[in-house]
Design an enzyme around this catalytic site. Structure first.
Site, PDB file in Angstrom:
ATOM      1  N   SER A  27      46.970  53.700  34.469  1.00  0.00           N
ATOM      2  CA  SER A  27      48.058  52.712  34.905  1.00  0.00           C
ATOM      3  C   SER A  27      47.638  51.465  35.139  1.00  0.00           C
ATOM      4  CB  SER A  27      49.065  53.516  36.156  1.00  0.00           C
ATOM      5  OG  SER A  27      49.712  52.587  36.320  1.00  0.00           O
ATOM      6  N   HIS A  47      55.615  40.190  40.487  1.00  0.00           N
ATOM      7  CA  HIS A  47      55.788  38.845  40.476  1.00  0.00           C
ATOM      8  C   HIS A  47      57.127  38.488  41.096  1.00  0.00           C
ATOM      9  CE1 HIS A  47      52.293  38.468  37.963  1.00  0.00           C
ATOM     10  NE2 HIS A  47      52.931  39.425  36.926  1.00  0.00           N
ATOM     11  N   CYS A  93      49.137  55.292  30.584  1.00  0.00           N
ATOM     12  CA  CYS A  93      48.667  56.121  29.372  1.00  0.00           C
ATOM     13  C   CYS A  93      48.338  57.458  29.628  1.00  0.00           C
ATOM     14  CB  CYS A  93      47.376  55.428  28.766  1.00  0.00           C
ATOM     15  SG  CYS A  93      47.740  53.658  28.046  1.00  0.00           S
TER      16      CYS A  93
END
EC number: 4.1.1.50
Length: 264
Positions: free
Chosen positions: A112, A117, A140
């Site tokens: 991962s 942000h 994944c």
């Protein structure tokens, strides 16, 4: 969904991204500056690192690297790279239900990256201030990042949330057949707790054949005192309270619907 016996590694990429918005009314320029400074400090790089590190703990992942930065005049970014861990397929929960809350923890993640942000914003006219945080969890492997959704929304309480979830690529079973998704999902809402769903009005826009899911959330209840920065509603006139309430609701609806609403 029937358990799949895969040939090699699970190559599906599952990405969860969402924006959270916090809205505030600051009457004067000093109050607007104060709100921006307050929210910027509340969600600085160190605090965001703590939240994302706890997210990694919840999904059972190893942190390889953390990159974090506070920006001038405001804003912060944190990116965490996470390693894969051995997973017992028998322990993987692929059912469609809410992920853990902050006090409940255990799942496993193969691979991962997690990043956030922040974008504090205000305008000299109107007194409205907004804070936006963009978060992405991409994995994944066999685990969906949706399991982290419940925790993150609880941690970043907000007025508006927009969520996107997508499964990309394919993986093969032992017979060579391609599989483009490996878990059941009808709606992102099914991965939220009942108490969370009770707080928001929500709408889905899903493209099932493309494995793309979208949910928008708008806080149901409105109490003016929760939106005032260093000003009490009782210190305002009735006319001022109505005008500020109307301005806040208009701002929230415009963000929720993603378009400007003409003044009536």
């Amino acid at each position: 969904m029937k358990k799949l016996k895969l040939h090699g590694f699970n190559n599906l990429t599952k990405s969860l991204s969402f924006c959270i918005y916090d809205i505030c009314y600051a009457k004067t320029a000093e109050e607007r500056d104060g709100y921006i400074a307050y929210i910027d400090e509340l969600y600085n790089a160190n605090r965001l690192t703590e939240i994302l590190s706890e997210t990694c703990s919840i999904i059972g992942a190893n942190i390889l690297n953390i990159a974090r930065q506070d920006y001038e005049p405001q804003g912060a970014s944190v990116t965490i790279l996470v390693s894969e861990e051995p997973v017992d397929p028998q322990l993987i929960d692929k059912t469609e239900h809410p992920g853990p809350l902050p006090e409940a923890v255990v799942a496993h993640l193969d691979k991962s990256h997690i990043c956030v942000h922040t974008y504090p914003e205000s305008h000299p006219e109107g007194g409205l201030c907004t804070f936006r945080a963009d978060i992405e969890v991409s994995t994944c492997g066999v685990i969906s990042p949706l399991k982290a959704l419940n925790y993150l929304i609880h941690q970043l309480e907000s007025d508006i949330v927009t969520i996107d979830y997508r499964v990309r690529g394919f993986t093969r079973d032992v017979n060579g057949m391609k599989h483009f998704i490996d878990h059941e999902i009808n709606s992102i809402q099914n991965f939220m707790s009942d108490d969370m769903k009770s707080l928001y009005d929500m709408v889905d826009v899903n493209v099932y054949q493309e494995n793309i899911f979208h949910t928008k959330m708008l806080l149901k209840e409105f109490d003016l005192k929760h939106y005032m920065f260093h000003t009490k509603p009782e210190d305002l006139t009735e006319t001022e309270r109505k005008e500020i309430t109307a301005a806040l609701w208009k701002e929230m609806r415009e963000i929720y619907y993603g378009r400007n609403i003409p003044a009536v």
